[in-house]
Structures are given as C-alpha cells and as structure tokens.
Design a protein around this motif. Sequence first.
Motif, short mmCIF file in Angstrom:
data_model
loop_
_atom_site.label_atom_id
_atom_site.label_comp_id
_atom_site.label_asym_id
_atom_site.label_seq_id
_atom_site.Cartn_x
_atom_site.Cartn_y
_atom_site.Cartn_z
N ASP A 37 12.62 25.52 21.85
CA ASP A 37 12.71 24.47 20.84
C ASP A 37 12.73 23.08 21.50
O ASP A 37 13.61 22.82 22.34
N PRO A 38 11.81 22.18 21.14
CA PRO A 38 11.75 20.86 21.80
C PRO A 38 13.02 20.04 21.63
O PRO A 38 13.44 19.35 22.56
N ALA A 39 13.64 20.09 20.44
CA ALA A 39 14.85 19.31 20.22
C ALA A 39 15.99 19.80 21.12
O ALA A 39 16.77 18.99 21.65
N ARG A 40 16.08 21.09 21.30
CA ARG A 40 17.12 21.62 22.18
C ARG A 40 16.81 21.30 23.65
O ARG A 40 17.72 21.07 24.44
N ARG A 41 15.54 21.29 24.01
CA ARG A 41 15.19 20.89 25.38
C ARG A 41 15.61 19.45 25.62
O ARG A 41 16.14 19.11 26.68
N ASP A 42 15.40 18.58 24.62
CA ASP A 42 15.82 17.19 24.76
C ASP A 42 17.34 17.09 24.89
O ASP A 42 17.85 16.28 25.68
N LEU A 43 18.06 17.92 24.14
CA LEU A 43 19.53 17.86 24.17
C LEU A 43 20.07 18.29 25.53
O LEU A 43 20.92 17.62 26.11
N VAL A 44 19.57 19.41 26.08
CA VAL A 44 20.09 19.86 27.38
C VAL A 44 19.71 18.89 28.49
O VAL A 44 20.44 18.75 29.48
N ALA A 45 18.59 18.18 28.31
CA ALA A 45 18.23 17.15 29.29
C ALA A 45 19.25 16.02 29.26
O ALA A 45 19.61 15.46 30.31
N LEU A 46 19.74 15.67 28.06
CA LEU A 46 20.79 14.66 27.95
C LEU A 46 22.07 15.10 28.67
O LEU A 46 22.83 14.26 29.17
#
Length: 358
Positions: free
Chosen positions: A201-210
Amino acid sequence: MTTMTALVLREFGTMAVEQVPHAAIGEDEVQIAVSHTGICGSDVHGFTGENGRRFPGQVMGHESEGTIAALGAGVSPELFPHGQRVTFNPVVVPVEDAEAFDGREQHCPRKHVIGVRADLPAAFADLVVVPARNVVPIHPEAPRGSGALVEPLAVAAHAVRRSSVVAAQRVLVAGGGPIGQSLVIALRMTGVEQIVVSEPDPARRDLVALLGAIAVDPLAADSAVYDGVVAAFGAPADVAFDAVGVSATLANCLAAVSLGGTVCLVGMGAPHVDLDAFSVSTAERTIVGTFTYSADAFREASRWIEQPGLGIEHLISAVISPHEAPAMFTQLAEGHGPAGKVLVAFNEPGAARGEETS
C-alpha cells in the motif's frame, strides 16, 4: 440503572451504538473512563466473524487509554488517584498464578484477554473495569490518544525481545500496517538503524518512511523484497519479522534473510501457511513464534510514547466518534482503511455519553 455508551457487535458484520449497563467494580478493580480505543485488526476479524474469537452481543476493545474514574474497595487511592491518565494491559492472569508466570504472563493457560473474553464488556465504551494490577500509568505529556498505541507497541516490543535483535543488525519487516509500524518503533528503540519494510500500500509505505524505515513494494517484481533488502543493506537481512502471517510474506522473509538468520512470526493472517522446509534446514535459519507480550514488555512500551522524536503521532491516522465507528468497521473489513491506526473517542467533546435510567 446506570448505563454507558458502547459499540456492540450486534451480529457479524453489524456494529451498533447502544446504551448498555456498565460492569460492577470488584474489590480489586479499577473503573476507567475511556478516552480513546484503537481498532485492532483482530477486532475487524471479530467483526467479520473470521477469527472465531468474538461473538454477537459482545463489547470488544483492548487498545485503550483513559483516566481513573472509580476504585474498588481494596484499591488504594494513593496509588490510583482519581483522574490519573492510564492505559491497561488486557492480558489478565489470575492472582494465584501471577508468581509462577512472572515475566511470561502470556504463557499462563488460565489467562484471559480483555476485549476477547465475550462475557466481560471491554473498552469500546465510555467505561471499562479492569484489575488494578493491570493498570499502567501514562505520562501526562504523552500525545493525546497515544496510550491506545501501547498495546500494539507491546506486541512489537515482545517480538523484538524474542528475536534477540541487536542494534547493528539489518532487519526486514514484512507488512507496514499498525503492527509493522510498531515494529519499526520497537526496532528504533533497540538502536536498530537499518530497517526495510515491505508493504504494497503506497500510503503505508509513506508512513513507515516517516518513521525512519526504507519502504519497498513487494508487488513490483517477483524478487522485489530480496532486491530491495540487498539494495538497502548491500546484503540480506539478519532478522526478518513477518507482521502479516500468510504464505507469501513468510516466503519473502525466508528469501531475504541471510544464512543462519532469524524469521519471527508476528502476524496471524492465516492459521496455516506453506513453508519451504529446505530454506529453513539447509540454511540453518531459525523461526521464532511470538504472541502478545509479557507484563514487563507492556510497561516498556508505555514508556516509549513519551519519547520525543520517535514519530508516535504518525501512527494515528484518524480519531472518530462512536457513531462513526460502525461505518469504519465496515470500511476496514473491506480493506479500505487509512494507513495507520483508527481511534474511537469516548468521553470526548462531541462523543456520546452514557446516561442514568430508572
């Protein structure tokens, strides 16, 4: 009769906001005025009837924070002052078993879990009653609602302990949902800096990157997870955590971990998985099981939420009212939820409250 507002699993697939009697307070129990309760993946599976561990008529909820509202006759008001901000450990061990299972409470065969045990109203409600020994204080300055994150953080803390991870190791996490996110926090608190999270999921990839991890898409190619790990680390991972628990994620973990490495099974997405036995035996890899947490791991996680700079606030994607919760359960069951945790707010402005009835 005094009632409270609660989310009731009316039938599988149907959640309702109802006024229900609140539980009596036992001699050694504490009543907590709930402020926030997180929707766990297991609650969603209970909502759908998939996991067989929730039942119609039940009030679920086990990831919570609130304040001390009332005490049983045997509980000290000095130790549990009215209005103190707290969470609770939902794993309850009988008093007579406490000494024998000290440090491994999750192994006690007579334990029960608040929010799972159907005959005890749990924390999707204005009020919840729990044993005083399971109440854990929260720092007053911890972010609002973060006490509801302690339980999933404790799952991650225990998994990291079980896997004996050390700071210098390279780590893969398969799954970037709330447990995968919590694992990133737990690994960072252990000093681990090299973390790759596999998440479609792209949104979750963005979150774990944060949160400080390198995110890879496992669907980009057949060997995307292995390739992403080697690109990030220059070598396979030393340890992998499967935060999903299905055949595909386990296979990705085994493929991406080094000879002699460790794979820890955290997620329980399926009761049975396919296993390439040769990838375990000939490579001398270790598979570690983990489930819930010890009381000590829970207390450790409760201290993390007050740590500045960890990004705890990123784990909360939405705070909703009880009346918005039935639709959110349906949305989550359909796989359309937000990237992080959804909290249901009780005893908050705009939230429904219980009432006195005759």
